[in-house]
Structures are given as structure tokens and as C-alpha cells.
Design a protein around this motif. Sequence first.
Motif, short mmCIF file in Angstrom:
data_model
loop_
_atom_site.label_atom_id
_atom_site.label_comp_id
_atom_site.label_asym_id
_atom_site.label_seq_id
_atom_site.Cartn_x
_atom_site.Cartn_y
_atom_site.Cartn_z
N UNK A 1 1.02 -1.29 0.24
CA UNK A 1 -0.04 -0.16 -0.47
C UNK A 1 0.58 1.51 -0.14
N UNK A 2 -0.02 2.12 -0.92
CA UNK A 2 1.20 3.73 -0.40
C UNK A 2 1.60 3.99 -1.71
N UNK A 3 1.15 3.24 -3.13
CA UNK A 3 1.86 3.29 -3.92
C UNK A 3 1.14 4.27 -5.10
N UNK A 4 1.73 4.18 -6.26
CA UNK A 4 0.78 4.32 -7.56
C UNK A 4 0.66 3.94 -8.65
N UNK A 5 1.22 2.04 -7.98
CA UNK A 5 0.66 1.81 -9.48
C UNK A 5 -0.85 1.15 -9.17
N UNK A 6 -1.72 1.03 -10.58
CA UNK A 6 -2.68 0.68 -10.73
C UNK A 6 -2.94 -1.03 -10.56
N UNK A 7 -4.14 -1.23 -10.18
CA UNK A 7 -4.50 -3.24 -11.11
C UNK A 7 -4.04 -3.20 -9.70
N UNK A 8 -4.25 -4.69 -10.26
CA UNK A 8 -4.10 -6.24 -9.12
C UNK A 8 -2.73 -6.38 -8.12
N UNK A 9 -1.51 -5.25 -8.80
CA UNK A 9 -0.93 -5.55 -8.47
C UNK A 9 0.38 -5.27 -6.79
N UNK A 10 -0.69 -4.47 -6.37
CA UNK A 10 -0.39 -3.17 -5.59
C UNK A 10 0.64 -2.15 -5.75
N UNK A 11 -0.41 -1.18 -4.72
CA UNK A 11 -0.03 0.21 -5.92
C UNK A 11 1.36 0.28 -4.99
N UNK A 12 2.36 -0.26 -3.95
CA UNK A 12 3.57 -0.38 -3.17
C UNK A 12 4.42 -1.35 -4.54
N UNK A 13 3.95 -1.16 -5.90
CA UNK A 13 5.24 -2.62 -5.97
C UNK A 13 6.27 -2.00 -6.21
N UNK B 1 0.99 -14.44 -12.09
CA UNK B 1 1.08 -13.46 -12.72
C UNK B 1 0.96 -12.14 -12.21
N UNK B 2 0.09 -11.83 -11.10
CA UNK B 2 -0.88 -10.78 -10.69
C UNK B 2 0.63 -10.34 -9.24
N UNK B 3 1.03 -10.78 -9.04
CA UNK B 3 1.64 -10.86 -7.85
C UNK B 3 2.95 -9.63 -8.07
N UNK B 4 3.19 -8.45 -6.83
CA UNK B 4 4.24 -7.10 -6.63
C UNK B 4 5.35 -7.82 -6.57
N UNK B 5 5.87 -6.95 -5.81
CA UNK B 5 7.40 -7.17 -5.00
C UNK B 5 7.35 -5.99 -3.44
N UNK B 6 7.54 -6.59 -2.70
CA UNK B 6 8.04 -5.67 -1.39
C UNK B 6 9.41 -5.89 -1.47
N UNK B 7 9.41 -4.90 -1.16
CA UNK B 7 10.90 -5.22 0.13
C UNK B 7 11.49 -5.32 0.92
N UNK B 8 12.82 -5.76 1.49
CA UNK B 8 13.59 -5.56 3.07
C UNK B 8 14.46 -4.82 3.02
N UNK B 9 13.86 -3.54 4.00
CA UNK B 9 16.08 -2.63 3.26
C UNK B 9 16.38 -1.67 4.63
N UNK B 10 17.57 -1.71 4.49
CA UNK B 10 18.30 -1.70 6.13
C UNK B 10 19.19 -0.68 5.77
N UNK B 11 19.63 0.64 6.27
CA UNK B 11 20.02 1.30 6.17
C UNK B 11 20.97 1.61 7.13
#
Length: 270
Positions: A22-34, A243-253
Motif C-alpha cells: 500500500x501507499x504507492x502509485x501502481x494501479x490494478x492488482x499488483x498492489x499500489x506499492x510495487x 502473474x499479478x504478484x508485485x514485489x515488496x522489499x526489505x531495506x536496511x540502512x
Amino acid sequence: MFRVLISPDANAGVGACFTDRHGGVTPGDLGSLNLGRTDVDQVSHVEANFERVRRAIGGPTLVTLSQVHSSDVVVVDDSFLSGWGPRSHLGSPGAVAPLSSADAMVTTRADVALVIRVADCVPVLLADPTAGVLGALHAGREGYLGGVVTHTVEAMRDLGASDIVAWVGPHICGRCYEVDEAMADRVASSHPHVVVASRWGTRALDLGAGVEQELVDQGVTAVRLDPCTLTTPELHSHRRDGADAGRFAGIIWRVSGVASTGVPGAAGTV
């Protein structure tokens, strides 16, 4: 935007997060925060999503890989970054060189964030805050069997890490990661503790348990922040969405100049 967010201020100067869909701009079934899948999403959408995440964590350079289910580890240093451009993390124009094909990164730099992208595989973020060494890895089945966890810990120690904590992020759980008999037998021959029963009574793999055990065996403190991707609608899942799966991320800094007063492993939103 974040399933888990660990603030650098409360974690000895190390920030870590696992995003959601959630919280992104991608439309459709990928999920907005792809944060991946530029094969089915517009690069401009993924770029905007990355920028939202980058700003939310304070603006470091986001570094990614071309993940290929290997056990290879790269060091993010001056040489690695010499070809890095403003759009390099997208694998698109702006880079002098293509993304490195590997499934783990380590660094001592405080101006980058290491980004691992997943949709059922196990994302692991690692840090020795005192030594200033970070790591991030993608443990899919083949990478895990090939030793990506141990290789990453060894690479961090080569950079001076000694007291390492790891955060194991969301992934498909053992009760849901059903595999066929041939695959279960293959894994059981080398990693029998990973083969379990699924919720359907069939054979399955618990990669999260395997990753945790390998971390512990390597002397790493393991913190599990890992709801099942398949059964958590807020997260991307290849098994669930295909095929409709987006990607989330693990991020470290890492943030320079933050006193080591936090307790590594303390988590924010879960």
C-alpha cells in the motif's frame, strides 16, 4: 507503506523496514506499492514507488540487485557504486553497468540502503551497528540450499562485523509452502529439518525455520518479523497472486552519528 519499520534512533543508528503493498502509485492488482515487476508494471510507477520509500526512510541511495536465486554476495563499495546512476535500482537507463546478478549484499557505507525484493521468499536484513556493517539477503529455496545465509554472514565478518543481529522478514510459511514429493526428498537429503507438513497434510518446506537455524548456528541473533505472505493480503505473494504478484522489499540502512543507545531488534509497526 511499512509492515515493519525500525527507526535508526531506537536501534543504534540502524534503520530497517519491510514494506507492504500500500501507499504507492501502481494501479490494478499488483498492489499500489510495487517495487519490482517492471515487466508488467510501468517503470515510471516503480520509480515513483521507490522514491516514496526513499523519502520515507530519510533519503539514502537505494541499492538493488538482479536476484537470481544464487548464493552469491556482493560488496557495495566505491567500485560497486562507480556505475550507479539515479535510476540504476530499476535496472533501467541511468546506469553505466547493469545490475549485479546476486542475492545478497554487504556494505560499510552509511550513504546507501540495501534493498532486497521478494514475494514469498525469505528477506533477511543484518547489521553489526558497532562495526558499521550491514547486510541484506534474499533466501529463496535454491539460494538457501546453496548457503546464501552463511555466505552473507561470512562476508560481513570479512568487513569487520562480529556482533550481528538479523531480522527475518515476511515470507511464505511452512504450513503454506507445499512442494511435490521429489522436491521434498531432495531438500530432506541435506536439510531434513526444513521439510514439514503443510496445512493440507502434504509435504512442505519451512524456509524461515531453516534460515533462523542457520543464523543461530553462525552466532547471529535472529529476530523473526515474518507473517506468512500467502495468508496476509497486505503483502505481495507469488503463490497467491501468480502473474499479478508485485514485489515488496526489505531495506536496511545506517545513520552516521547516532549513539548506540538502542536495542537491536526493537521493532515498530508489525
